[in-house]
Design a protein around this motif. Structure first.
Motif, PDB file in Angstrom:
ATOM      1  N   GLU A  20      11.366  -0.858  -5.824  1.00 25.26           N
ATOM      2  CA  GLU A  20      10.843   0.291  -6.045  1.00 25.26           C
ATOM      3  C   GLU A  20       9.361  -0.038  -6.699  1.00 25.26           C
ATOM      4  N   VAL A  21       8.146   0.454  -5.855  1.00 26.78           N
ATOM      5  CA  VAL A  21       6.875   0.434  -6.685  1.00 26.78           C
ATOM      6  C   VAL A  21       6.165   2.030  -6.361  1.00 26.78           C
ATOM      7  N   GLY A  22       6.034   2.430  -7.613  1.00 27.51           N
ATOM      8  CA  GLY A  22       5.236   3.727  -7.245  1.00 27.51           C
ATOM      9  C   GLY A  22       6.083   4.785  -6.468  1.00 27.51           C
ATOM     10  N   GLY A  23       7.314   4.901  -6.597  1.00 30.06           N
ATOM     11  CA  GLY A  23       8.185   5.874  -5.688  1.00 30.06           C
ATOM     12  C   GLY A  23       8.216   5.413  -4.279  1.00 30.06           C
ATOM     13  N   VAL A  24       7.920   4.307  -3.670  1.00 30.86           N
ATOM     14  CA  VAL A  24       8.039   3.812  -2.624  1.00 30.86           C
ATOM     15  C   VAL A  24       9.147   2.644  -2.915  1.00 30.86           C
ATOM     16  N   VAL A  25      10.023   2.598  -1.631  1.00 30.96           N
ATOM     17  CA  VAL A  25      10.708   1.243  -1.868  1.00 30.96           C
ATOM     18  C   VAL A  25      10.725   0.681  -0.721  1.00 30.96           C
ATOM     19  N   TYR A  26      10.432  -0.645  -1.056  1.00 31.59           N
ATOM     20  CA  TYR A  26      10.170  -1.690   0.145  1.00 31.59           C
ATOM     21  C   TYR A  26      11.217  -2.477   0.060  1.00 31.59           C
ATOM     22  N   GLU A  27      11.410  -3.032   1.462  1.00 31.22           N
ATOM     23  CA  GLU A  27      12.213  -4.183   1.884  1.00 31.22           C
ATOM     24  C   GLU A  27      11.617  -5.371   1.938  1.00 31.22           C
ATOM     25  N   VAL A  28      12.164  -6.416   1.154  1.00 33.27           N
ATOM     26  CA  VAL A  28      11.217  -7.473   0.990  1.00 33.27           C
ATOM     27  C   VAL A  28      12.045  -9.090   1.570  1.00 33.27           C
ATOM     28  N   PHE A  29      12.135  -9.707   2.391  1.00 37.07           N
ATOM     29  CA  PHE A  29      12.727 -10.835   2.682  1.00 37.07           C
ATOM     30  C   PHE A  29      12.538 -12.102   1.761  1.00 37.07           C
ATOM     31  N   GLN A  42      12.790  -5.636 -13.604  1.00 40.33           N
ATOM     32  CA  GLN A  42      11.498  -5.568 -13.338  1.00 40.33           C
ATOM     33  C   GLN A  42      11.103  -6.679 -12.839  1.00 40.33           C
ATOM     34  N   ILE A  43      10.154  -6.758 -11.472  1.00 34.38           N
ATOM     35  CA  ILE A  43       9.589  -8.153 -11.188  1.00 34.38           C
ATOM     36  C   ILE A  43       8.558  -7.863 -10.663  1.00 34.38           C
ATOM     37  N   ARG A  44       7.681  -9.194 -10.370  1.00 36.66           N
ATOM     38  CA  ARG A  44       6.246  -9.414  -9.894  1.00 36.66           C
ATOM     39  C   ARG A  44       6.721 -10.289  -8.753  1.00 36.66           C
ATOM     40  N   LEU A  45       6.360  -9.941  -7.579  1.00 34.52           N
ATOM     41  CA  LEU A  45       6.379 -10.939  -6.162  1.00 34.52           C
ATOM     42  C   LEU A  45       5.090 -10.904  -5.599  1.00 34.52           C
ATOM     43  N   HIS A  46       4.857 -12.277  -5.378  1.00 30.74           N
ATOM     44  CA  HIS A  46       3.796 -12.535  -4.390  1.00 30.74           C
ATOM     45  C   HIS A  46       4.336 -12.237  -2.984  1.00 30.74           C
ATOM     46  N   THR A  47       3.390 -11.786  -1.967  1.00 27.55           N
ATOM     47  CA  THR A  47       4.090 -11.301  -0.865  1.00 27.55           C
ATOM     48  C   THR A  47       3.322 -11.666   0.392  1.00 27.55           C
ATOM     49  N   THR A  48       3.899 -12.002   1.492  1.00 26.90           N
ATOM     50  CA  THR A  48       3.149 -12.148   2.749  1.00 26.90           C
ATOM     51  C   THR A  48       3.801 -11.145   3.623  1.00 26.90           C
ATOM     52  N   HIS A  49       2.690 -10.256   4.167  1.00 23.82           N
ATOM     53  CA  HIS A  49       2.654  -9.167   5.062  1.00 23.82           C
ATOM     54  C   HIS A  49       2.527  -9.555   6.346  1.00 23.82           C
ATOM     55  N   ILE A  50       3.858  -9.466   7.175  1.00 26.08           N
ATOM     56  CA  ILE A  50       3.581 -10.079   8.659  1.00 26.08           C
ATOM     57  C   ILE A  50       3.775  -8.744   9.581  1.00 26.08           C
ATOM     58  N   ILE A  51       2.696  -8.381  10.378  1.00 28.92           N
ATOM     59  CA  ILE A  51       2.685  -7.309  11.214  1.00 28.92           C
ATOM     60  C   ILE A  51       2.709  -7.630  12.660  1.00 28.92           C
ATOM     61  N   ARG A  52       3.662  -7.261  13.206  1.00 26.22           N
ATOM     62  CA  ARG A  52       3.900  -7.796  14.520  1.00 26.22           C
ATOM     63  C   ARG A  52       3.996  -6.491  15.550  1.00 26.22           C
ATOM     64  N   GLU A  53       3.706  -6.464  16.774  1.00 24.48           N
ATOM     65  CA  GLU A  53       3.809  -5.685  17.549  1.00 24.48           C
ATOM     66  C   GLU A  53       4.844  -4.549  17.532  1.00 24.48           C
ATOM     67  N   ASP A  54       6.227  -5.186  17.243  1.00 24.37           N
ATOM     68  CA  ASP A  54       7.153  -4.247  17.048  1.00 24.37           C
ATOM     69  C   ASP A  54       7.740  -4.000  15.738  1.00 24.37           C
ATOM     70  N   SER A  55       7.182  -4.711  14.687  1.00 30.40           N
ATOM     71  CA  SER A  55       7.819  -4.631  13.617  1.00 30.40           C
ATOM     72  C   SER A  55       6.854  -5.000  12.477  1.00 30.40           C
ATOM     73  N   GLU A  56       7.035  -4.505  11.092  1.00 30.04           N
ATOM     74  CA  GLU A  56       6.236  -5.167   9.900  1.00 30.04           C
ATOM     75  C   GLU A  56       7.413  -5.633   8.979  1.00 30.04           C
ATOM     76  N   SER A  57       7.196  -6.852   8.507  1.00 31.66           N
ATOM     77  CA  SER A  57       7.936  -7.272   7.386  1.00 31.66           C
ATOM     78  C   SER A  57       7.321  -7.795   6.305  1.00 31.66           C
ATOM     79  N   LEU A  58       7.931  -7.792   4.992  1.00 36.03           N
ATOM     80  CA  LEU A  58       7.424  -8.309   3.950  1.00 36.03           C
ATOM     81  C   LEU A  58       8.159  -9.615   3.523  1.00 36.03           C
ATOM     82  N   TYR A  59       7.694 -10.602   3.093  1.00 34.83           N
ATOM     83  CA  TYR A  59       8.430 -11.551   2.591  1.00 34.83           C
ATOM     84  C   TYR A  59       7.746 -11.900   1.042  1.00 34.83           C
ATOM     85  N   GLY A  60       8.913 -12.199   0.345  1.00 34.48           N
ATOM     86  CA  GLY A  60       8.387 -12.331  -1.262  1.00 34.48           C
ATOM     87  C   GLY A  60       8.944 -13.468  -1.724  1.00 34.48           C
TER      88      GLY A  60
END
Length: 184
Positions: A20-29, A42-60
């Motif tokens: 949860e970041v600022g009231g928004v919950v993210y799913e991070v692989f 409480q954690i800090r993650l570096h992320t890679t945001h992958i946007i595809r035609e049919d999905s968006e994914s976060l990898y932490g």
């Protein structure tokens, strides 16, 4: 593009978490190595945001070197995020660097989803992969390094010359490095 998250872990599974970041919950692989390293709410993650035609994914990633490894792997032909995260789960970044440097196909085949042909192709495409902190990281330095390599200079010469340079833009770096290489 989301490049990092700081927040509270609401749910943690071995391969993903909800943060949860600022009231928004993210799913991070995450990799199994990152999962093992996360032991606080409480954690800090570096992320890679992958946007595809049919999905968006976060990898932490807890470790920036693991993120660098993942980012480099997903650029390879035939290696998607799932295989890249499997590699990150199987090997720590320094172990992976050694595997690549030793061209150890047998070790790379231990990763689920990677056979002998894929392992060889990955090792060939990665070439002299390194994630050490001492690598030149700014884009101007990388561009200057590539320009000098295309002129036929060796990496050792280039790195030595660029370390002594004070310029900040690519063109000036190349000019300054050429002068320094002549003196070497």
């Amino acid at each position: 593009m989301i490049v990092g998250l700081v927040g509270e872990v609401l749910k943690k599974e071995p391969t993903y978490l909800h943060i949860e970041v600022g009231g928004v919950v993210y799913e991070v692989f995450i990799s199994l190595n990152a999962s093992a390293a996360i032991d606080k709410k409480q954690i800090r993650l570096h992320t890679t945001h992958i946007i595809r035609e049919d999905s968006e994914s976060l990898y932490g990633f807890v470790d920036i070197n693991e993120k660098k490894m993942f980012d480099r792997l997903i650029k390879l032909n035939g290696v998607g995020p799932k295989v890249a995260i499997a590699i990150c789960s199987t090997f720590k970044p320094q172990e992976f660097v050694q595997i690549v440097q030793q061209k150890n196909v047998a070790m790379l085949k231990k990763v689920p989803g990677i056979g002998p042909k894929s392992a060889q192709r990955i090792l060939v495409e990665l070439g002299e992969f390194d994630i050490s902190e001492s690598n030149v990281t700014s884009s101007a330095f990388q561009e200057a390094s590539m320009a000098l390599q295309s002129l036929g200079f060796k990496k050792e010469q280039i790195q030595k010359a660029l370390q002594e340079c004070t310029a900040t833009d690519t063109a000036s770096l190349v000019k300054e490095a050429l002068k320094k290489i002549q003196k070497l």
